[in-house]
Structure formats: C-alpha cells, structure tokens
Design an enzyme around this catalytic site. Sequence first.
Site, PDB file in Angstrom:
ATOM      1  N   LYS A   1      37.494  33.397  50.952  1.00  0.00           N
ATOM      2  CA  LYS A   1      37.284  34.562  51.868  1.00  0.00           C
ATOM      3  C   LYS A   1      37.536  35.864  51.285  1.00  0.00           C
ATOM      4  O   LYS A   1      37.204  36.916  51.852  1.00  0.00           O
ATOM      5  CB  LYS A   1      38.030  34.204  53.051  1.00  0.00           C
ATOM      6  CG  LYS A   1      38.063  33.196  53.997  1.00  0.00           C
ATOM      7  CD  LYS A   1      39.002  33.148  55.047  1.00  0.00           C
ATOM      8  CE  LYS A   1      39.152  31.732  55.708  1.00  0.00           C
ATOM      9  NZ  LYS A   1      40.307  31.656  56.715  1.00  0.00           N
ATOM     10  N   GLY A   2      38.364  36.007  50.322  1.00  0.00           N
ATOM     11  CA  GLY A   2      38.756  37.006  49.715  1.00  0.00           C
ATOM     12  C   GLY A   2      38.034  38.227  49.510  1.00  0.00           C
ATOM     13  O   GLY A   2      37.891  39.276  49.511  1.00  0.00           O
TER      14      GLY A   2
ATOM     15  N   ARG B   1      44.280  40.617  55.576  1.00  0.00           N
ATOM     16  CA  ARG B   1      43.233  40.967  55.089  1.00  0.00           C
ATOM     17  C   ARG B   1      42.382  42.116  55.528  1.00  0.00           C
ATOM     18  O   ARG B   1      41.669  42.899  54.717  1.00  0.00           O
ATOM     19  CB  ARG B   1      42.214  39.745  55.436  1.00  0.00           C
ATOM     20  CG  ARG B   1      42.437  38.400  54.737  1.00  0.00           C
ATOM     21  CD  ARG B   1      41.340  37.337  54.955  1.00  0.00           C
ATOM     22  NE  ARG B   1      41.487  36.034  54.986  1.00  0.00           N
ATOM     23  CZ  ARG B   1      41.668  35.354  53.666  1.00  0.00           C
ATOM     24  NH1 ARG B   1      41.402  36.103  52.622  1.00  0.00           N
ATOM     25  NH2 ARG B   1      41.769  33.985  53.766  1.00  0.00           N
TER      26      ARG B   1
ATOM     27  N   ASP C   1      44.878  37.881  51.460  1.00  0.00           N
ATOM     28  CA  ASP C   1      45.711  37.564  52.590  1.00  0.00           C
ATOM     29  C   ASP C   1      47.076  37.202  52.019  1.00  0.00           C
ATOM     30  O   ASP C   1      47.235  36.723  51.103  1.00  0.00           O
ATOM     31  CB  ASP C   1      44.949  36.511  53.548  1.00  0.00           C
ATOM     32  CG  ASP C   1      45.156  35.011  52.718  1.00  0.00           C
ATOM     33  OD1 ASP C   1      44.348  34.973  51.699  1.00  0.00           O
ATOM     34  OD2 ASP C   1      45.643  34.213  53.257  1.00  0.00           O
TER      35      ASP C   1
ATOM     36  N   PHE D   1      52.128  39.716  43.728  1.00  0.00           N
ATOM     37  CA  PHE D   1      51.387  39.281  44.820  1.00  0.00           C
ATOM     38  C   PHE D   1      50.727  40.382  45.351  1.00  0.00           C
ATOM     39  O   PHE D   1      51.598  40.771  46.209  1.00  0.00           O
ATOM     40  CB  PHE D   1      52.016  38.028  45.748  1.00  0.00           C
ATOM     41  CG  PHE D   1      50.940  37.468  46.422  1.00  0.00           C
ATOM     42  CD1 PHE D   1      50.229  36.468  45.832  1.00  0.00           C
ATOM     43  CD2 PHE D   1      51.109  37.804  47.927  1.00  0.00           C
ATOM     44  CE1 PHE D   1      49.421  35.588  46.894  1.00  0.00           C
ATOM     45  CE2 PHE D   1      49.988  37.091  48.545  1.00  0.00           C
ATOM     46  CZ  PHE D   1      49.162  35.958  48.295  1.00  0.00           C
ATOM     47  N   VAL D   2      49.501  40.345  45.861  1.00  0.00           N
ATOM     48  CA  VAL D   2      48.997  41.535  46.575  1.00  0.00           C
ATOM     49  C   VAL D   2      48.099  41.089  47.628  1.00  0.00           C
ATOM     50  O   VAL D   2      47.730  40.205  47.816  1.00  0.00           O
ATOM     51  CB  VAL D   2      48.117  42.377  45.560  1.00  0.00           C
ATOM     52  CG1 VAL D   2      48.959  42.766  44.354  1.00  0.00           C
ATOM     53  CG2 VAL D   2      46.743  41.714  44.836  1.00  0.00           C
TER      54      VAL D   2
ATOM     55  N   LYS E   1      44.312  40.735  37.416  1.00  0.00           N
ATOM     56  CA  LYS E   1      45.826  40.306  37.277  1.00  0.00           C
ATOM     57  C   LYS E   1      45.751  39.675  35.839  1.00  0.00           C
ATOM     58  O   LYS E   1      46.017  38.264  35.742  1.00  0.00           O
ATOM     59  CB  LYS E   1      46.456  39.549  38.283  1.00  0.00           C
ATOM     60  CG  LYS E   1      47.330  40.112  39.407  1.00  0.00           C
ATOM     61  CD  LYS E   1      47.970  39.577  40.361  1.00  0.00           C
ATOM     62  CE  LYS E   1      48.153  38.290  40.439  1.00  0.00           C
ATOM     63  NZ  LYS E   1      48.809  37.753  41.773  1.00  0.00           N
TER      64      LYS E   1
ATOM     65  N   ASP F   1      43.385  35.741  38.648  1.00  0.00           N
ATOM     66  CA  ASP F   1      44.857  35.560  38.291  1.00  0.00           C
ATOM     67  C   ASP F   1      44.948  34.650  37.012  1.00  0.00           C
ATOM     68  O   ASP F   1      44.703  34.736  35.881  1.00  0.00           O
ATOM     69  CB  ASP F   1      45.540  35.266  39.550  1.00  0.00           C
ATOM     70  CG  ASP F   1      47.006  35.219  39.230  1.00  0.00           C
ATOM     71  OD1 ASP F   1      47.509  35.549  38.267  1.00  0.00           O
ATOM     72  OD2 ASP F   1      47.715  34.471  39.925  1.00  0.00           O
TER      73      ASP F   1
HETATM   74  P1  5GP Z   1      42.932  32.465  40.141  1.00  0.00           P
HETATM   75  O1  5GP Z   1      42.399  30.822  40.145  1.00  0.00           O
HETATM   76  O2  5GP Z   1      42.423  33.351  39.033  1.00  0.00           O
HETATM   77  O3  5GP Z   1      44.255  32.266  39.942  1.00  0.00           O
HETATM   78  O4  5GP Z   1      42.913  32.922  41.500  1.00  0.00           O
HETATM   79  C1  5GP Z   1      41.771  33.362  42.113  1.00  0.00           C
HETATM   80  C2  5GP Z   1      42.220  33.253  43.747  1.00  0.00           C
HETATM   81  O5  5GP Z   1      43.567  33.372  43.908  1.00  0.00           O
HETATM   82  C3  5GP Z   1      41.640  34.692  44.055  1.00  0.00           C
HETATM   83  O6  5GP Z   1      40.243  34.526  44.690  1.00  0.00           O
HETATM   84  C4  5GP Z   1      42.554  34.705  45.418  1.00  0.00           C
HETATM   85  O7  5GP Z   1      41.970  34.270  46.484  1.00  0.00           O
HETATM   86  C5  5GP Z   1      43.768  34.211  44.786  1.00  0.00           C
HETATM   87  N1  5GP Z   1      44.772  35.139  44.475  1.00  0.00           N
HETATM   88  C6  5GP Z   1      45.052  35.377  43.067  1.00  0.00           C
HETATM   89  N2  5GP Z   1      45.905  36.399  43.070  1.00  0.00           N
HETATM   90  C7  5GP Z   1      46.173  36.727  44.449  1.00  0.00           C
HETATM   91  C8  5GP Z   1      47.092  37.770  44.910  1.00  0.00           C
HETATM   92  O8  5GP Z   1      48.014  38.638  44.293  1.00  0.00           O
HETATM   93  N3  5GP Z   1      47.032  37.819  46.335  1.00  0.00           N
HETATM   94  C9  5GP Z   1      46.366  37.012  47.007  1.00  0.00           C
HETATM   95  N4  5GP Z   1      46.351  37.313  48.524  1.00  0.00           N
HETATM   96  N5  5GP Z   1      45.349  36.048  46.652  1.00  0.00           N
HETATM   97  C10 5GP Z   1      45.544  35.984  45.240  1.00  0.00           C
END
Ligand code: 5GP
Length: 192
Positions: A48-49, A176, A170, A163-164, A142, A114
């Site tokens: 959903k992000g 959101r 969300d 964490f943002v 990030k 991330d």
């Molecule tokens: P990754 O797999 O690269 O760690 O993270 C990707 C997904 O994790 C993003 O699409 C998002 O949904 C979630 N995510 C990563 N960092 C954050 C953050 O700081 N805040 C939020 N709300 N979601 C995050």
Amino acid sequence: MKITDSYEGTIERTLFTEDEISAAISRLATQIAEDYSGQPLTLLGVLKGALYVIADLARALSAVPGGPSEIIVDYLCVSSYGNSTRSSGEVRLLKDASVQITGRNVVIVEDIVDNGLTLSYLRSLLEERRPASLRSCVLFDKPYHRRIDVPVEYVGLQTPDAFVVGYGLDYQELFRNLPYLAQLRPSAFTEG
Ligand code: 5GP
C-alpha cells in the site's frame, strides 16, 4: 478539527514537506520521461505504501513534454512489516499485477527502500516474466541497513535512519494520509 490534527502529539518532526515531496516527484518524472522518451512504459506501484507516489508520479510524467509514448499504470501489493517497525525479512505477495509485462519497459515504483529485500524479491519475480527492461524508482531511500545491494535507478529523497510515516507510509495502518513525511515520537510506538 482536521483528521491530521489528531496525529499532532505523536509526531516528532517533519522530514519532508509536501512541497519538497512534490519537487522530488517532478525530478523523478523528468528523469524517467527522458529515459523512456517516445517509448511505451508500464509503471508498477507497490501497495500500500506507494499509493500516492504512483498516482503523483504517473500524473507528473504525463505533464513532461516528449515523455513516454504511452503509460500503463498498475500495481501489486506486498507485505513485509505487518504491524511492526521492523521488517519480518519475509516478503509476501498479497496481490499480483494484472497486466502482462513480457516485452514491456517496466518501472517498479516503491515508497521506500530500507533493507532492500522487498525490491529484490519483486525484481526477481518480474524478471522471470521477461520484460524488455526493468528498473526501480523509490521516493525515499534509507540506505543504512541494506541486506541486499539491489539496484535502484531512480531515487527521490534520502531519509534519516528512522522509522518514517506519511505520504502513504504507515505505522499500524495509521498516518498514511499525512501529506508530508514525518518521524514519530518514541512514545507513539506501542511495540516493545
Ligand atoms: P525493505 O524490504 O527494503 O526493508 O522495505 C521495503 C518496505 O518496508 C517498504 O515498501 C515499506 O512498506 C516498508 N518500510 C521500510 N522502511 C519503512 C519506514 O521507515 N516506515 C514505514 N512506514 N515503512 C517502511
């Protein structure tokens, strides 16, 4: 009282304003429009992000003269965080894209990268379908805790190591709808 007023006590600080986000989206649209000038392009938003990023980027792209010859917008839905602020490390595909991408130019549109697992999982999944080209666009980067060195061709803004929330992102399904990106106060987190 506006709905976002009820978030006031939980927000530590604004990281990027609406205007800064909008400027970043315009920059991304300009780069993508140049790279796919005169070619068809499929944008795959990761819900959903990325719900706002995909909508705003698709519209910004349409406004750039000399951009792609046609734009298809679709989305898929994944989950890796559940209700936590830490990734489970396991990416689940909740809904697949509904368009065919074989032989198409595809750009995956993500809210934030991330540890890189989500993008890496999606790139492998979509590569198997033999698109003509596959690139990734993330609005927020990030870069501090990458577990996989996944290529990201288009990057909007680099966040601090926190964490943002907001602009589609969300915490426990809330925030959101904030139009800007924010960091929460430590007291806002209910997990231990
Ligand atoms: P990754 O797999 O690269 O760690 O993270 C990707 C997904 O994790 C993003 O699409 C998002 O949904 C979630 N995510 C990563 N960092 C954050 C953050 O700081 N805040 C939020 N709300 N979601 C995050």
